[in-house]
Design a protein around this motif. Structure first.
Motif, short mmCIF file in Angstrom:
data_model
loop_
_atom_site.label_atom_id
_atom_site.label_comp_id
_atom_site.label_asym_id
_atom_site.label_seq_id
_atom_site.Cartn_x
_atom_site.Cartn_y
_atom_site.Cartn_z
N CYS A 49 -23.02 22.21 -18.25
CA CYS A 49 -22.42 20.74 -17.73
C CYS A 49 -22.78 20.36 -16.42
O CYS A 49 -22.51 19.42 -16.02
CB CYS A 49 -20.86 20.82 -17.97
SG CYS A 49 -20.14 22.46 -18.44
N LEU A 50 -23.14 21.25 -15.35
CA LEU A 50 -23.68 21.08 -14.13
C LEU A 50 -24.82 20.11 -14.07
O LEU A 50 -25.17 19.55 -13.03
CB LEU A 50 -23.65 22.28 -13.55
CG LEU A 50 -22.30 23.11 -13.34
CD1 LEU A 50 -22.45 24.14 -12.52
CD2 LEU A 50 -21.20 22.30 -12.49
N GLY A 51 -25.90 20.49 -15.24
CA GLY A 51 -27.17 19.94 -15.12
C GLY A 51 -28.07 20.67 -14.04
O GLY A 51 -27.61 21.66 -13.48
N ARG A 52 -29.16 20.19 -14.02
CA ARG A 52 -30.24 20.56 -12.98
C ARG A 52 -30.66 19.55 -12.05
O ARG A 52 -30.44 18.52 -12.26
CB ARG A 52 -31.31 21.34 -13.62
CG ARG A 52 -32.05 20.07 -14.52
CD ARG A 52 -33.47 20.80 -14.94
NE ARG A 52 -34.34 19.97 -15.80
CZ ARG A 52 -35.05 18.91 -15.41
NH1 ARG A 52 -35.32 18.60 -13.91
NH2 ARG A 52 -35.58 18.21 -16.14
N GLU A 53 -30.96 20.27 -11.02
CA GLU A 53 -31.43 19.08 -9.88
C GLU A 53 -32.76 18.44 -10.33
O GLU A 53 -33.62 19.18 -10.90
CB GLU A 53 -31.66 19.99 -8.51
CG GLU A 53 -31.57 18.98 -7.34
CD GLU A 53 -31.67 19.70 -6.04
OE1 GLU A 53 -32.41 19.14 -5.21
OE2 GLU A 53 -30.81 20.89 -6.04
N ALA A 54 -32.90 17.14 -10.10
CA ALA A 54 -34.20 16.46 -10.54
C ALA A 54 -35.19 16.57 -9.56
O ALA A 54 -35.19 17.20 -8.46
CB ALA A 54 -33.87 14.86 -10.37
N VAL A 55 -36.67 16.78 -9.82
CA VAL A 55 -37.51 17.27 -9.12
C VAL A 55 -38.02 15.83 -8.52
O VAL A 55 -38.59 15.13 -9.62
CB VAL A 55 -38.75 17.84 -10.04
CG1 VAL A 55 -40.11 18.06 -9.19
CG2 VAL A 55 -38.35 19.13 -10.74
N ASP A 93 -24.35 11.26 -14.79
CA ASP A 93 -23.29 10.23 -14.78
C ASP A 93 -23.24 9.52 -15.97
O ASP A 93 -22.45 8.30 -16.26
CB ASP A 93 -23.72 9.06 -13.61
CG ASP A 93 -25.11 8.64 -13.84
OD1 ASP A 93 -25.79 8.98 -14.63
OD2 ASP A 93 -25.51 7.72 -13.04
N GLY A 94 -23.99 9.88 -16.99
CA GLY A 94 -23.96 9.24 -18.24
C GLY A 94 -24.89 8.25 -18.69
O GLY A 94 -25.06 7.53 -19.56
N ASN A 95 -25.73 7.88 -17.60
CA ASN A 95 -26.81 6.97 -17.74
C ASN A 95 -28.05 7.55 -18.04
O ASN A 95 -28.44 8.75 -17.73
CB ASN A 95 -27.06 6.04 -16.46
CG ASN A 95 -25.73 5.34 -16.27
OD1 ASN A 95 -24.98 4.70 -17.12
ND2 ASN A 95 -25.64 5.09 -14.97
N THR A 96 -28.81 6.81 -18.82
CA THR A 96 -30.31 7.42 -19.26
C THR A 96 -31.23 6.60 -18.13
O THR A 96 -31.13 5.38 -17.99
CB THR A 96 -30.62 6.75 -20.55
OG1 THR A 96 -29.77 7.35 -21.45
CG2 THR A 96 -32.03 7.33 -21.15
N TYR A 97 -32.22 7.26 -17.55
CA TYR A 97 -33.05 6.78 -16.65
C TYR A 97 -34.40 7.23 -17.30
O TYR A 97 -34.65 8.04 -18.14
CB TYR A 97 -33.04 7.74 -15.62
CG TYR A 97 -31.79 7.68 -14.87
CD1 TYR A 97 -31.42 6.65 -13.66
CD2 TYR A 97 -30.87 8.50 -14.92
CE1 TYR A 97 -30.25 6.49 -13.19
CE2 TYR A 97 -29.52 8.54 -14.24
CZ TYR A 97 -29.33 7.26 -13.40
OH TYR A 97 -28.21 7.04 -12.74
N LEU A 135 -28.82 15.92 -16.90
CA LEU A 135 -28.04 16.68 -17.71
C LEU A 135 -28.88 17.24 -18.96
O LEU A 135 -28.52 18.52 -19.42
CB LEU A 135 -27.05 15.79 -18.22
CG LEU A 135 -25.97 16.57 -19.22
CD1 LEU A 135 -25.04 17.61 -18.41
CD2 LEU A 135 -25.04 15.13 -19.76
N LYS A 136 -29.71 16.48 -19.32
CA LYS A 136 -30.78 16.86 -20.47
C LYS A 136 -31.77 16.05 -20.40
O LYS A 136 -31.91 14.90 -19.95
CB LYS A 136 -30.29 16.77 -21.85
CG LYS A 136 -29.78 15.43 -22.15
CD LYS A 136 -29.15 15.68 -23.77
CE LYS A 136 -29.20 14.06 -24.47
NZ LYS A 136 -29.07 14.09 -25.69
#
Length: 79
Positions: free
Chosen positions: A25-31, A50-54, A74-75
């Motif tokens: 649930c915490l997710g991972r930090e983006a590279v 934040d629930g948005n798709t990038y 998040l995933k």
């Protein structure tokens, strides 16, 4: 013998249910590159916390820098 087998089955059930659900649930930090000025147009979507798709991790980093927030991945794939 029965008590030992019940104990082992209970322990196995607890281990299988425990997992690392909290870490997900915490997710991972983006590279992110050190200096994000532009991003490639490669479509490799990630779902932000934040629930948005990038469209890719670089775009998530760019939005973080632009909005001064810390959205994490998040995933992989769309939300």
């Amino acid at each position: 013998m029965k008590i030992i087998s019940i104990f082992l089955l209970s322990a196995l059930a607890l281990f299988s249910l425990s997992g690392n659900t909290r870490a997900n649930c915490l997710g991972r930090e983006a590279v992110c590159p050190s200096d994000v000025n532009g991003c490639p147009r490669i479509y490799n979507p990630v779902c932000g916390t934040d629930g948005n798709t990038y469209s890719n991790e670089c775009m998530l980093c760019f939005e973080n820098k632009k909005r001064q927030i810390q959205v994490r991945v998040l995933k992989s794939g769309p939300c």
